[in-house]
Every structure is written in structure tokens, then in C-alpha cells.
Scaffold this motif. Structure first.
Motif, PDB file in Angstrom:
ATOM      1  N   UNK A  90       0.845  -0.999   0.123  1.00  0.00           N
ATOM      2  CA  UNK A  90       0.002  -0.063  -0.090  1.00  0.00           C
ATOM      3  C   UNK A  90       0.799   1.256  -0.050  1.00  0.00           C
ATOM      4  N   UNK A  91       1.958   1.186  -0.275  1.00  0.00           N
ATOM      5  CA  UNK A  91       3.025   2.414  -0.108  1.00  0.00           C
ATOM      6  C   UNK A  91       2.694   3.156  -1.252  1.00  0.00           C
ATOM      7  N   UNK A  92       3.205   4.347  -1.124  1.00  0.00           N
ATOM      8  CA  UNK A  92       3.353   5.610  -2.244  1.00  0.00           C
ATOM      9  C   UNK A  92       3.564   6.719  -1.668  1.00  0.00           C
ATOM     10  N   UNK A  93       2.783   7.853  -2.177  1.00  0.00           N
ATOM     11  CA  UNK A  93       3.266   9.260  -1.436  1.00  0.00           C
ATOM     12  C   UNK A  93       2.146   9.301  -0.240  1.00  0.00           C
ATOM     13  N   UNK A  94       2.747   9.832   0.564  1.00  0.00           N
ATOM     14  CA  UNK A  94       1.888  10.166   2.119  1.00  0.00           C
ATOM     15  C   UNK A  94       2.257  11.611   2.267  1.00  0.00           C
ATOM     16  N   UNK A  95       0.968  12.326   2.646  1.00  0.00           N
ATOM     17  CA  UNK A  95       0.872  13.674   2.733  1.00  0.00           C
ATOM     18  C   UNK A  95       0.647  13.998   4.227  1.00  0.00           C
ATOM     19  N   UNK A  96       1.230  14.836   4.871  1.00  0.00           N
ATOM     20  CA  UNK A  96       0.954  15.578   6.246  1.00  0.00           C
ATOM     21  C   UNK A  96       0.825  16.951   5.993  1.00  0.00           C
ATOM     22  N   UNK A  97      -0.287  17.597   5.609  1.00  0.00           N
ATOM     23  CA  UNK A  97      -0.325  19.199   5.325  1.00  0.00           C
ATOM     24  C   UNK A  97      -0.310  19.700   6.766  1.00  0.00           C
ATOM     25  N   UNK A  98       0.414  20.815   6.956  1.00  0.00           N
ATOM     26  CA  UNK A  98       0.841  21.494   8.228  1.00  0.00           C
ATOM     27  C   UNK A  98       0.705  22.962   8.121  1.00  0.00           C
ATOM     28  N   UNK A  99      -0.669  23.259   8.740  1.00  0.00           N
ATOM     29  CA  UNK A  99      -0.833  24.743   8.741  1.00  0.00           C
ATOM     30  C   UNK A  99       0.355  25.514   9.620  1.00  0.00           C
ATOM     31  N   UNK A 100       0.580  26.568   9.013  1.00  0.00           N
ATOM     32  CA  UNK A 100       1.702  27.426   9.278  1.00  0.00           C
ATOM     33  C   UNK A 100       1.489  27.743  10.773  1.00  0.00           C
ATOM     34  N   UNK A 101       0.642  28.128  11.538  1.00  0.00           N
ATOM     35  CA  UNK A 101       0.551  28.517  12.766  1.00  0.00           C
ATOM     36  C   UNK A 101       0.965  27.094  13.687  1.00  0.00           C
ATOM     37  N   UNK A 102       0.367  25.975  13.313  1.00  0.00           N
ATOM     38  CA  UNK A 102       0.530  24.745  13.856  1.00  0.00           C
ATOM     39  C   UNK A 102       1.783  24.362  14.008  1.00  0.00           C
TER      40      UNK A 102
END
Length: 627
Positions: free
Chosen positions: A181-193
Motif C-alpha cells: 500500500x505504499x506510495x506518496x504520504x502527505x501530512x499537510x501542516x498549517x503554518x501556525x500549528x
């Protein structure tokens, strides 16, 4: 701060966490995130950027990129060369930096290669709305441009609170290390957080080892698959990228030698079996060899190992013409194992093939069939020799002859990288891999611009080995910027630019489907409005030199041999530039040995399109569904 917590920003905690993640395979541990690539903007400079600075290069090495898509390609090249046991992270700002990741993410996911994406995101707390580069969506307040990454990611999460990172990060590692199941993994990180502090439990930062599993096949499925192969009179093996990912090359070699079953390869599978192995019949499908495709047309049982069965492999469902053909699919992903109505053999390619070899002990194909395979293989080898041989050392080389010269110089240490244009077809048909990881053609997404940044990633994963990025002029113009990174880091990649003044692959396809090469040449306009004038005075060699590369120009076969030899032993990034000759029917690569479905206009006034449509209708009648 208590003894059981550590006060860090979210970005600092993420970097500290990533530095302690490992994969485990056959008793050896490998660092999962080997480095982070980044281009900084307001969405990540004070968060991830500050965290990387504070952590230092020992905890997390950093590479400065020039283009966000290219950074993903470099990480993917590193991951593939590392056997998917290690990869890189990529951080960007919000806005265009984040959306530039989409193409690289799609490439990684299509090819089942792990990469961790860390794009910045708009403020979670929304103190001002909109902020710079924010996309306003009228129907949803929680959508940002990063949502473009959802369909091309195997896992996506937006970390809107510091404490939410804990589960998100663990989930991300689980997907990155899952071979099915591997591939691209995305963690979107709000700039204030990113910049917000939190008391993190120390347990979050402990060393974690993620086993890369190699599940065995089901005994009942194994018995049925072995029975199919024992009954077969004209069996054929088709190997895909799963063989390489599972490190099954040695088992494949032994299986083929024991049974005598011929082995054909997809683009991703080529090189899994040495080109001079008696059972290796070369590439299969639209860009395959005459030997492999002829055997495919008459095969009664086809064993697919680690392949997705794309249209290039099946010749758009026209290749396997035996009315009684049956498929057996050994694949770690059930979704791929059931394709073509195949008998499923779900499991790791290496352990599954070893079990299948044991189940077939003592079984071997008929001697007459083995002799037929040998004749076909020998005839194709002669065709490759003809395509590789120039008329003289003073002639301008064809593209196939460029490969022929390179073929005389490389050893098993060399790695060749390509992705798009006419080169993948020539390489699939003609190249003779000398090692199990020499052939690195990304054809799942066939992404122009992949080669140069991927070569950097491969060179980082395989220091000291000659790494070649083979590109046409169209591909070079798409994405040459990471040459600057190679120069900055003194990574001695070898870039071969083949100048043919246009999109040669699509030009040929356009001609075949009645498009008359419209819009595919790099030439000045003529009075009739087409691009039929003189070639553009674009000097790609000078461009590469301006970016800091050492450049060698080659006009003849003799020049080319000298330039490639010099480049191979160079300890700085080096470019070999050659203008290729249009091939004739003798020295050019062989034509396609199987069809590929590109629909042709059903109504047209130009004769070229009418003729192409007639040819299309003739081919499409051979298509069948394997149910």
C-alpha cells in the motif's frame, strides 16, 4: 517540563520523530527518512525550516531543491534505489509550492514508491482570511490547495492541532512501510500549528522499527497455481516491478533455470533476470521484443509476478490471443492479483516464487518449446546488434546507436535512468541490463522531467556508482533545474542529452494516428501557420553549462564514444550532448511488435486520419476481455 514530556513546536517534534524511524528487513535496520528536501516560503520557513536548522544535519540531513516536483522525483529515485526501505521527506510552502508536489506524488503512488510530503498549509486558527496564496473555496472553509494531493496520496492528513500529529505521524509511517500500500504520504501542516509549542510525551520520540513484511502465499492457492503450470504446454512468465521490490531476482533466476519457462519483462521488471539468461526473452507488450510478444500470443498459461498488467504490457488487451489462455497472478496486492480473470496467488513475490519453485520441483517445459524460445531469443539478439551498429565512426549516431555505444562502456555498476519520450521504447526493446538494478525506467507515470532529479536521488542512495540520466530535448526542457543541485552538492551524475528537435515519441504517434506530427516539432512557424520551418537555435549544451555542468559535445560516433568514456569516469556532474540522426530501416530500432490503443478520429476529412482510422478498426477487433 516534566521528566516524561518534552516541550517542542509541532515542526520540531515531527523532525525529532522522523529521525528515529527505521525499517527492518531480514534482520537489518535502515533509516526510514534519510533526509529532507525543501524550498522555503512563508508557509514553512518558521516551522519546518527552523526545526531542521535546530535539529542539525546529524539528526536530519537537508537538501536544497530548485523545483518542488523535482524534489519529489529525487526522493522517489532514492527510495527505489534503496529498495523501498528508505526514502526522503519533501517540505514546501503553501500555494504553488504545495501544488507543484502533485505530479511527483502521482508518480510515487502509481509506482508504489514511498515518499513523505510535508506541505505547509493555511492558518488553522484563521486569524486573517484569506492569507497570501490561500485558495478561497465558497462551499467549504476547511479546503486548501493541499486537497489536490488527496487522490494522489496513499495517506493524507491535515494536522490542525499539535497533538493530532502523534496519530497522523504513526499512520504515515505505517503506510510508507507497507509493501502492498505504499506510495506518496502527505501530512499537510498549517503554518501556525507548525510553530505552536506542545508538551510531547517522550514515548513519541522513542526509536521505532517498522518491519517490511513478506507474507507467504496461501497453500491452497499455491497448489492450484502449480497445477495450472504443470498442465501448461506453452507457459510464459511476465515479471513486473514487484519482483525487484521483493528482492526476488535470485529466486526468479533459479525458477526459470529449473523449469525452462521463458521470462518476459515489463518496463518495471526489466533487469530482474539477466539479459543473457537462457530463459530471458526481453521486454513484453507494445515496446517489447518480437521474441516475447510471439510467445505471448500463443501462451496457454501466463504467470504474472508483481505486475499491474497495464495496457502497454497487454498491448491494450490484444496480445494474449490463445483462446484458452489462463492467467496466474502472484502479487502482494489482491487488487492486482485478480486482474485478467487470473488465478490469485496473493503474497510476497520472493517467498511466493520460492514456494512455487518447490511445488514444481522436477517439472520442466517440453524440449521443443524450449528450442523455439531459444531461436526467437537468438533472432532478436541479432536485431539488437544491427540497431546498435553504426555505418562508420564518422557518422552521426541514431538514438539506438547512442545506446549501442553506451552498451560497450558500462558494467554492472552503472545505473540508467529514463522515463518518457521515445527512449523508453528503445531501452525496453534493446538495452541489455548487466545487473538487477541497472535498468531504472519510470514508465508507470512516464513523467517528463523525472530523469535528472531522480538521478540525484539514485546517486545519493548508491554513492560511487556511475548514474546516467538519459533525456531527449523535450524532457530536458521540462525540468533541468536540479542540475544546479547536483553542482552545488557535487553529485557526479551523467546527463546525456539527445537532441532531435522536438517531441520524437509523440511526433511518431501523431503520424501513426493521422495527426501528421502537428505541434510536435521544435521549429519556427512557416507561412501556413505550422511549425515546419528551421530548427530553433536553442543550445541545450550551453544551457547545461550555464547551470554549472561540465559539458562534452559529440558530433560523430567516435566523438560520442570518447565523451561517454570521459563522462563515466568524471567526478563532477557532466553532460554529454549529441544531435541524433533520423534512423533508417536498417539502423533504426525495430518497429512496435504489438499494438497500443490510441483512439483515432472516427470522422475526418484529411486522408491521413481516414487511413489511420481504418487501421485502428482493424486492430481493435483483436481486443478481448480476459474474464
Amino acid at each position: 517540563m516534566s521528566a516524561t514530556t518534552r516541550r517542542l513546536t509541532t515542526a520540531q517534534a515531527l523532525i525529532a520523530f522522523l529521525a528515529r524511524q527505521y525499517t527492518s528487513y531480514e534482520g537489518l535496520n535502515h533509516r526510514l527518512i534519510g533526509a529532507t528536501w525543501g524550498i522555503f516560503g512563508h508557509g514553512n520557513v518558521a516551522g519546518i525550516g527552523q526545526a531542521l536548522l535546530e535539529a542539525g544535519p546529524d539528526a536530519m540531513p537537508f537538501f536544497q531543491g530548485r523545483n518542488e516536483q523535482a524534489m519529489v522525483h529525487a526522493a522517489v529515485g532514492y527510495a527505489r534505489q534503496s529498495g523501498r526501505l528508505s526514502t526522503h521527506a519533501v517540505t514546501t510552502s503553501i500555494g504553488p509550492g504545495a501544488t507543484n508536489l502533485v505530479t511527483g506524488a502521482a508518480l510515487a503512488t502509481v509506482n508504489h514508491l514511498p515518499v513523505l510530503l510535508l506541505p505547509g498549509d493555511t492558518f488553522a486558527a484563521r486569524p486573517a482570511d484569506p492569507v497570501l496564496q490561500q485558495l478561497e473555496v465558497p462551499y467549504a472553509g476547511d479546503v486548501s490547495v493541499n486537497d489536490c494531493l488527496r487522490p494522489v496520496s496513499r495517506y493524507f492528513d491535515r494536522v490542525t492541532r499539535p497533538e493530532a500529529l502523534i496519530q497522523a505521524a504513526l499512520n504515515a509511517m505505517s503506510v510508507l512501510t507497507d509493501p502492498a500500500n505504499t506510495g506518496a504520504v502527505t501530512l499537510a501542516l498549517p503554518q501556525d500549528v507548525q510553530a505552536e509549542a506542545y508538551d510531547w510525551p517522550e514515548e513519541f520520540f522513542r526509536e521505532r522499527v517498522w518491519p517490511v513484511r513478506a507474507p507467504a502465499v496461501d497453500p491452497d492457492e499455491l497448489g492450484l497455481a502449480a497445477g495450472e503450470l504443470r498442465r501448461a504446454r506453452r507457459p510464459l512468465v511476465v515479471v513486473g516491478g514487484g519482483v525487484r521490490h521483493a528482492r526476488a531476482q535470485d529466486v526468479l533466476d533459479a525458477f526459470a533455470a529449473d523449469t525452462g519457462i521463458p521470462v518476459a519483462a515489463t518496463q518495471a521488471g526489466k533487469g530482474a533476470l539477466a539479459h543473457d539468461h537462457p530463459q530471458s526473452v526481453g521486454g513484453i507488450g507494445h515496446t517489447g521484443t518480437a521474441a516475447a510478444d510471439e510467445l505471448a500470443r500463443t501462451a496457454d498459461v501466463v504467470l504474472g509476478i508483481g505486475t499491474r498488467w497495464t495496457d502497454f504490457t497487454t498491448a491494450s488487451a490484444t496480445l494474449f490471443q490463445n483462446p484458452d489462455v489462463r492467467f496466474v497472478n502472484l502479487n502482494i496486492r489482491p487488487a492486482d492479483a485478480h486482474k485478467l480473470g487470473g488465478r490469485q496467488l496473493v503474497g510476497d513475490a520472493r517467498t511466493g516464487l520460492a514456494a512455487l519453485r518447490e511445488a514444481l520441483k522436477g517439472h520442466r517445459v517440453d524440449e521443443g518449446y524450449a528450442a523455439e524460445c531459444a531461436r526467437l531469443k537468438s533472432a532478436w539478439d541479432a536485431r539488437v546488434d544491427a540497431a546498435y551498429t553504426p555505418a562508420s565512426d564518422d557518422a552521426r549516431p541514431t538514438q539506438a546507436q547512442v545506446l549501442g555505444v553506451l552498451d560497450t562502456l558500462v558494467t554492472g555498476d552503472d545505473i540508467l535512468i529514463n522515463a518518457a519520450g521515445s527512449l523508453p521504447g528503445d531501452l525496453h526493446q534493446l538495452w541489455r541490463p548487466r545487473s538487477r538494478d541497472q535498468y531504472h525506467v519510470e514508465y508507470g507515470y512516464s513523467c517528463m522531467g523525472y530523469e535528472i532529479p531522480a538521478a540525484i536521488g539514485v546517486a545519493l542512495a548508491a554513492p560511487g556508482r556511475p548514474v546516467w540520466a538519459l533525456v531527449g530535448d523535450g524532457t530536458y526542457l521540462m525540468n533541468p533545474t536540479e542540475i544546479v543541485t547536483a553542482v552545488q552538492e557535487n553529485i557526479p551524475i551523467k546527463v546525456v542529452i539527445l537532441q532531435n528537435h522536438g517531441y520524437a515519441s509523440i511526433g511518431g504517434l501523431s503520424e501513426a494516428v493521422g495527426g501528421e506530427r502537428f505541434g510536435t516539432a521544435y521549429r519556427f512557424r512557416t507561412p501556413d501557420g505550422t511549425y515546419g520551418g528551421e530548427a530553433l537555435p536553442v543550445d541545450l549544451a550551453a544551457n547545461a553549462a550555464s547551470l554549472g555542468m561540465r559539458v562534452l559535445r559529440a558530433r560523430t560516433v567516435r566523438d560520442l564514444r570518447e565523451a561517454l568514456t570521459s563522462a563515466r569516469f568524471a567526478d563532477v556532474p557532466t553532460c554529454v550532448y549529441v544531435e541524433t540522426e533520423t534512423p533508417d530501416t536498417v539502423s533504426g530500432p525495430p518497429p512496435a511488435q504489438a499494438w497500443w490503443d490510441v483512439p483515432v478520429a472516427e470522422t475526418a476529412t484529411r486522408r491521413s486520419a481516414v487511413t489511420a482510422r481504418e487501421e485502428y478498426e482493424r486492430h481493435v477487433t483483436a481486443r478481448r476481455r480476459h474474464l
